[in-house]
Design an enzyme around this catalytic site. Structure first.
Site, PDB file in Angstrom:
ATOM      1  N   LYS A   1      -3.591   2.371 -25.090  1.00 28.88           N
ATOM      2  CA  LYS A   1      -4.157   2.484 -26.455  1.00 28.88           C
ATOM      3  C   LYS A   1      -2.993   2.669 -27.434  1.00 28.88           C
ATOM      4  O   LYS A   1      -2.178   1.758 -27.556  1.00 28.88           O
ATOM      5  CB  LYS A   1      -5.175   3.627 -26.501  1.00 28.88           C
TER       6      LYS A   1
ATOM      7  N   ASP B   1      -7.945  15.422 -22.775  1.00 26.91           N
ATOM      8  CA  ASP B   1      -7.949  13.968 -22.591  1.00 26.91           C
ATOM      9  C   ASP B   1      -7.368  13.380 -23.867  1.00 26.91           C
ATOM     10  O   ASP B   1      -8.032  13.321 -24.909  1.00 26.91           O
ATOM     11  CB  ASP B   1      -9.400  13.503 -22.378  1.00 26.91           C
TER      12      ASP B   1
ATOM     13  N   TYR C   1       0.851  -1.192   0.000  1.00 21.22           N
ATOM     14  CA  TYR C   1       0.000   0.000   0.000  1.00 21.22           C
ATOM     15  C   TYR C   1       0.884   1.238   0.000  1.00 21.22           C
ATOM     16  O   TYR C   1       1.860   1.299   0.757  1.00 21.22           O
ATOM     17  CB  TYR C   1      -0.871   0.038   1.265  1.00 21.22           C
TER      18      TYR C   1
ATOM     19  N   THR D   1      -4.862   7.337 -21.101  1.00 19.39           N
ATOM     20  CA  THR D   1      -4.668   5.936 -20.750  1.00 19.39           C
ATOM     21  C   THR D   1      -3.247   5.578 -21.183  1.00 19.39           C
ATOM     22  O   THR D   1      -2.589   6.349 -21.885  1.00 19.39           O
ATOM     23  CB  THR D   1      -5.647   5.019 -21.504  1.00 19.39           C
TER      24      THR D   1
HETATM   25  N1  DSN Z   1     -13.269   2.355 -24.020  1.00 23.46           N
HETATM   26  C1  DSN Z   1     -12.472   3.395 -24.603  1.00 23.46           C
HETATM   27  C2  DSN Z   1     -12.666   3.482 -26.070  1.00 23.46           C
HETATM   28  O1  DSN Z   1     -12.931   2.450 -26.652  1.00 23.46           O
HETATM   29  O2  DSN Z   1     -12.542   4.541 -26.644  1.00 23.46           O
HETATM   30  C3  DSN Z   1     -12.703   4.701 -23.971  1.00 23.46           C
HETATM   31  O3  DSN Z   1     -12.986   4.534 -22.635  1.00 23.46           O
END
Ligand code: DSN
Length: 478
Positions: free
Chosen positions: A278, A246, A66, A275
């Site tokens: 991606k 974003d 933690y 994220t």
């Molecule tokens: N799930 C993602 C997408 O496919 O764009 C975004 O959260």
């Protein structure tokens, strides 16, 4: 031992350990997932294949630790090694997006996902917004009585946000009514020009002028053009808003140097979230980048929104940031965009209607209701039957609604990792148009289809032949 051998051994050891633990069903599912991913054309725009080194890096001893709080300011004892790991990941992240240290960026690598990153960032923005209220009352959050806290909550709910609407390409966390973001802020949406599908910056400016928001959100989940961040910054400055970007979908294109100048948000935004899995091709997770003045607010992820950071995942993020700083990654991200463009051009050549008439990033959106008289759900189903994995996607003012939809979204990040190039994208575009042309809607609910089974078998074989030249995780046996 070379890298491939090490990766194979690590994966086999993992399977052996799972087997020894009696987790046969898990082992079977992991093996099946590998075999499925090898056979499918993975075209979900938000997915990719990270390296086996990154995959293996996620499983480590920091799972057991933690470390609520931030580097060197933890709520628990014994976090020295956690500090070292998080510091390394944070510094690699900053180096990746601001290699010359020109913009004085701070990074927080704790968010568990892109949605968590957005919620953490929103809470940071709200806490800054609340400062003036607390100053006026000469109070601290903890010293407000019940009535005072209730009045603070009322004050927070007047905090305005302008962002892209969901059906125009924005994300759920950009103020969709069912999402917590719409409960945190008073949301005003902008969309795209119905005739071009592009963001209309003049229209956007007039919305910002009227709303005078505290926060202007730029970023998307389903938009096929670059964003002009210079213009976004100008608009934010003119009306006193904080610019929040974003970049979950295109952070790999930023890191790889494909989105440059005014299309790179790093020098323009106050706060950026992303994220890591991606186009960035790392482990599942999120990050936040911000200007130094936001640092103290951003680093309060705990208690604002999350508990203990997933340090084991932060280890894997550090490795992914190192990989993304390589020359190979630059070439990869350039190829992602070339592939999307080749796919788009061929689809158009074969008669498909695309939102915005093409693409400048890693994704393409086909208006399947217009092009093939199918709903997005029917098109998604037909393509999945032959082995092309995509997701249905709403188009602006979608007459089929958000569930069935009128579009499908296709992406090139994963297939580019596999090594496919423009020539293969053209073949895939032809295949997609052929499959969708042969698909018959069935019934009236917009869900079912009829597709000849011998045709499906033939197409599956064609995809298998195409993918034979592009093995996935060749170093692993199944
Ligand atoms: N799930 C993602 C997408 O496919 O764009 C975004 O959260």
């Amino acid at each position: 031992m070379d890298k491939n051998n090490l990766e194979r051994r690590a994966y086999e050891t993992f399977l052996d350990l799972m087997t020894q633990a009696g987790a046969d069903k898990i082992v079977a599912a992991v093996k099946k997932e590998l075999s499925d991913q090898r056979q499918y054309l993975k075209m979900i725009a938000s997915e990719n294949y990270c390296s086996i080194t990154v995959q293996m890096a996620m499983g480590n001893l920091f799972t057991d630790k933690y470390a609520e709080g931030s580097i060197s300011a933890r709520y628990y004892a014994g976090c020295t090694n956690a500090d070292d790991v998080e510091r390394e990941a944070r510094d690699r992240c900053i180096e990746l997006f601001d290699p010359e240290k020109k913009y004085g960026l701070h990074a927080n690598v704790q968010p568990h996902s892109g949605s968590d990153a957005n919620i953490m960032a929103y809470m940071a923005i709200l806490s800054k917004w609340e400062e003036s209220f607390l100053e006026e009352k000469q109070a601290k959050l903890s010293s407000l009585d019940r009535a005072g806290f209730s009045s603070l909550r009322g004050h927070s709910q007047r905090c305005k946000m302008v962002s892209m609407g969901l059906s125009d390409g924005g994300h759920l966390t950009h103020g969709y009514r069912m999402n917590v973001s719409a409960r945190l802020f008073d949301v005003y949406s902008y969309g795209v020009d119905p005739s071009t599908g592009f963001i209309d910056y003049d229209e956007l400016e007039s919305i910002v002028e009227k709303a005078k928001p505290y926060i202007l959100v730029a970023g998307y989940s389903a938009y096929t053009r670059k964003i002009d961040f210079e213009r976004m910054r100008d608009i934010a400055d003119k009306y006193g808003a904080c610019l929040f970007v974003d970049m979950a979908h295109f952070s790999g294109l930023v890191a790889g140097g494909v989105f440059k100048g005014k299309f790179n948000p790093v020098s323009y935004a106050d706060i950026i979230t992303s994220t890591t899995h991606k186009t960035l091709r790392g482990p599942r997770g999120g990050i936040i980048l911000c200007k130094k003045e936001w640092r103290s607010h951003i680093d309060k992820g705990c208690p604002h929104a999350i508990g203990g950071p997933l340090l084991n995942m932060i280890v894997a993020k550090a490795i992914a940031f190192m990989e993304a700083a390589s020359k190979e990654f630059k070439d990869y991200s350039a190829q992602v965009v070339k592939n999307a463009d080749a796919l788009a051009q061929k689809l158009i050549g074969c008669g498909a209607t695309l939102l915005t008439g093409g693409t400048e990033n890693h994704m393409v959106i086909i208006h399947v209701a217009q092009s093939f008289s199918l709903t997005g759900m029917q098109a998604e189903k037909a393509l999945f039957q032959v082995g092309i994995v995509v997701n249905r996607n709403a188009v602006p003012k979608d007459s089929h609604g958000m569930w069935l939809t009128s579009g499908i979204r296709l992406g090139t990040p994963a297939l580019t990792t596999r090594g496919l190039k423009e020539g293969e994208m053209e073949k895939i575009a032809e295949m997609i148009v052929e499959v969708l042309s042969k698909t018959q809607p069935h019934g009236n609910d917009g869900k079912e289809i009829i597709l000849d089974s011998s045709y499906v078998t033939k197409k599956k074989e064609q995809i298998r032949d195409l993918l034979e030249e592009f093995p996935l995780y060749e170093q692993l046996q199944n």
